[in-house]
Motif scaffolding. Structure first.
Motif: not given
Length: 66
Positions: A1-20
Motif C-alpha cells: 500500500m505504501l509503494l502504491a501511494s508513492l507510485r501515484s506521486l510525480p516522483l522521478s524514476i530514480e526516486q521510485l526505484d529507491y523506494f521500491d
C-alpha cells in the motif's frame, strides 16, 4: 500500500526505484530490524525541489483500525 501511494506521486524514476528497494518485499527483514532498533524508518521524497518526509512506524496497538 505504501509503494502504491508513492507510485501515484510525480516522483522521478530514480526516486521510485529507491523506494521500491527501500520498502519492497525483499526488505522485510531490514525494515523489521530498523523498526525494532529505531522505532521508525525515514526517507525523503522530493516533489520538484520540495522535500517531503516519508516515515514508516509501527501502528499503535490501541489505535482503531481502518
Amino acid at each position: 500500500m505504501l509503494l502504491a501511494s508513492l507510485r501515484s506521486l510525480p516522483l522521478s524514476i530514480e526516486q521510485l526505484d529507491y523506494f521500491d528497494e527501500l520498502f519492497g518485499p525483499g526488505s522485510v527483514h531490514r525494515i523489521g530490524h530498523r523498526l525494532a532498533t529505531y522505532g521508525e524508518v525515514r526517507s525523503l521524497a522530493f516533489l520538484g525541489l520540495t522535500p517531503h518526509l516519508v516515515k514508516l512506524y509501527p501502528a499503535d496497538p490501541g489505535a482503531p483500525q481502518p
